[in-house]
Design an enzyme around this catalytic site. Structure first.
Site, PDB file in Angstrom:
ATOM      1  N   SER A  49      19.352  40.003   8.477  1.00 53.49           N
ATOM      2  CA  SER A  49      19.111  40.014   6.549  1.00 53.49           C
ATOM      3  C   SER A  49      20.734  40.492   6.065  1.00 53.49           C
ATOM      4  O   SER A  49      21.397  41.395   6.469  1.00 53.49           O
ATOM      5  CB  SER A  49      18.352  41.101   6.599  1.00 53.49           C
TER       6      SER A  49
ATOM      7  N   HIS B 162      15.273  34.882   6.515  1.00 55.87           N
ATOM      8  CA  HIS B 162      16.232  34.541   7.962  1.00 55.87           C
ATOM      9  C   HIS B 162      16.202  33.128   8.167  1.00 55.87           C
ATOM     10  O   HIS B 162      15.075  32.288   8.026  1.00 55.87           O
ATOM     11  CB  HIS B 162      14.952  35.389   9.139  1.00 55.87           C
TER      12      HIS B 162
ATOM     13  N   ARG C  81      16.887  34.861  14.569  1.00 54.05           N
ATOM     14  CA  ARG C  81      16.699  36.097  15.363  1.00 54.05           C
ATOM     15  C   ARG C  81      14.849  36.238  15.782  1.00 54.05           C
ATOM     16  O   ARG C  81      14.062  36.488  14.522  1.00 54.05           O
ATOM     17  CB  ARG C  81      16.954  37.295  15.003  1.00 54.05           C
ATOM     18  N   THR C  82      15.195  36.213  16.793  1.00 52.38           N
ATOM     19  CA  THR C  82      13.538  36.808  16.948  1.00 52.38           C
ATOM     20  C   THR C  82      13.362  37.880  17.012  1.00 52.38           C
ATOM     21  O   THR C  82      13.684  39.062  17.703  1.00 52.38           O
ATOM     22  CB  THR C  82      13.249  36.373  17.835  1.00 52.38           C
ATOM     23  N   HIS C  83      12.487  38.810  16.223  1.00 49.33           N
ATOM     24  CA  HIS C  83      12.432  40.368  16.624  1.00 49.33           C
ATOM     25  C   HIS C  83      11.380  41.119  17.629  1.00 49.33           C
ATOM     26  O   HIS C  83      10.047  40.241  17.833  1.00 49.33           O
ATOM     27  CB  HIS C  83      12.145  40.879  14.958  1.00 49.33           C
TER      28      HIS C  83
ATOM     29  N   GLU D  51      10.998  53.347   7.763  1.00 45.11           N
ATOM     30  CA  GLU D  51      10.707  54.054   8.898  1.00 45.11           C
ATOM     31  C   GLU D  51      10.534  55.592   7.426  1.00 45.11           C
ATOM     32  O   GLU D  51      10.097  55.731   6.426  1.00 45.11           O
ATOM     33  CB  GLU D  51      11.962  55.522   9.492  1.00 45.11           C
TER      34      GLU D  51
ATOM     35  N   SER E  58      16.787  45.539  14.872  1.00 46.42           N
ATOM     36  CA  SER E  58      17.022  44.427  16.143  1.00 46.42           C
ATOM     37  C   SER E  58      18.659  45.210  16.441  1.00 46.42           C
ATOM     38  O   SER E  58      18.427  45.896  16.946  1.00 46.42           O
ATOM     39  CB  SER E  58      17.695  43.332  15.433  1.00 46.42           C
TER      40      SER E  58
HETATM   41  I1  8IG Z   1      17.210  45.019   6.054  1.00 46.63           I
HETATM   42  O1  8IG Z   1      15.801  50.730   6.477  1.00 46.63           O
HETATM   43  C1  8IG Z   1      16.662  46.872   7.098  1.00 46.63           C
HETATM   44  N1  8IG Z   1      16.301  46.704   7.889  1.00 46.63           N
HETATM   45  N2  8IG Z   1      14.282  50.334  10.554  1.00 46.63           N
HETATM   46  N3  8IG Z   1      14.920  50.582   8.634  1.00 46.63           N
HETATM   47  C2  8IG Z   1      14.587  49.875   9.395  1.00 46.63           C
HETATM   48  N4  8IG Z   1      14.846  48.819   9.466  1.00 46.63           N
HETATM   49  C3  8IG Z   1      15.715  48.028   8.258  1.00 46.63           C
HETATM   50  C4  8IG Z   1      15.672  48.893   6.938  1.00 46.63           C
HETATM   51  C5  8IG Z   1      15.871  50.357   7.030  1.00 46.63           C
HETATM   52  N5  8IG Z   1      16.440  48.474   6.002  1.00 46.63           N
END
Ligand code: 8IG
Length: 268
Positions: A35, A67, A88-90, A189, A208
């Site tokens: 990203s 993406h 990318r596969t998450h 989170e 990732s």
């Molecule tokens: I862009 O604040 C991005 N990806 N886990 N936390 C998590 N993934 C993310 C965040 C974030 N920002």
């Protein structure tokens, strides 16, 4: 993915198809764009081939806006071949961890000796304003899984090559580094989880990279990771998180991180 299919055979099949389509028998370096890094590959060299990832065995369509589901072959001015994985596969896509690391294994099967992993993530250090690139020094894998199966004991000391981090700091001596914690996502989170991440030693939170880095090391590659802090992690700043904020921070940081990435790759 069909569990009966050997993931390494599938990666080899994808690598052979890349070689067939591009006429490039072997790549030297692989780069995963996360990203905010979508345009950052533009200065690396001349893009000679573009392949839709879904044309290759084992790849799934990209599901996240921002993406790019394209795999490109780029020729650097130094004559190196870079395989750029825009797809990318998450882990949160639910396709299983084999699918998450298929791109990395394909890159290894395509010959790449160096794996460059980029991502957008949340930052725990308030000094890292959105758009700050941070070197990944180490990771904490909070996914409760591994890309490795069976009794595959792989040493992860210096997983994120200190040699390449030093090269990156030669390019930009202001680069900070930190420990990246991979959460499963797709939710961000809670503030309490961010405090937990801080207590256990994390500086960056994302969804990732850690699983991919493990697979890359297992495949014998040298790993370099760099995060773009696109937002302060939840509770670190007063405002809530949005995916739009993430895209905007990436766009604003574009010129700096594009130049940075090109200069680092030129040194590999
Ligand atoms: I862009 O604040 C991005 N990806 N886990 N936390 C998590 N993934 C993310 C965040 C974030 N920002």
């Amino acid at each position: 993915m069909d569990n009966a299919i050997d993931p390494f055979a599938l990666a080899t099949a994808a690598a052979h198809k890349i070689a067939d389509i591009t006429g490039v028998p072997s790549h030297d370096i692989a780069l995963v764009l996360g990203s905010g890094w979508g345009d950052a590959a533009n200065l690396i060299g001349e893009t000679t081939h573009r392949i839709e990832a879904t044309e290759l065995p084992g790849f799934h369509a990209a599901s996240v806006p921002g993406h790019v589901g394209t795999i490109s072959s780029v020729l650097t001015t130094g004559g190196k071949r870079v395989l750029v994985l825009g797809a990318r596969t998450h882990f949160y896509e639910g396709q299983g961890v084999r699918a998450v690391v298929h791109g990395v294994r394909t890159a290894a099967a395509a010959g790449a000796k160096t794996m460059v992993l980029t991502n957008g993530c949340g930052g725990l250090n308030p000094a890292w304003t959105p758009g700050t690139p941070v070197l990944i020094a180490d990771h904490i894998n909070l996914t409760a899984t591994s890309p490795l199966e069976g009794a595959t004991f792989v040493d992860l000391t210096d997983l994120y090559s200190s040699r390449i981090r030093d090269l990156a700091r030669e390019v930009d001596s202001t680069l900070d580094q930190g420990v990246y914690a991979q959460f499963t996502g797709p939710h961000y989170e809670t503030p309490a989880e961010v405090q937990y991440a801080k207590v256990i030693g994390a500086d960056l939170v994302g969804m990732s990279t850690a699983l991919e880095a493990i697979a890359a090391r297992h495949a014998g590659m040298e790993v370099f990771g760099i995060s773009l802090v696109t937002n302060l992690a939840a509770g670190i700043s007063k405002t809530a998180l949005s995916h739009e904020e993430v895209i905007e921070a990436g766009a604003a940081a574009g010129p700096r991180i594009s130049a940075l990435l090109a200069q680092i790759i030129a040194k590999l």
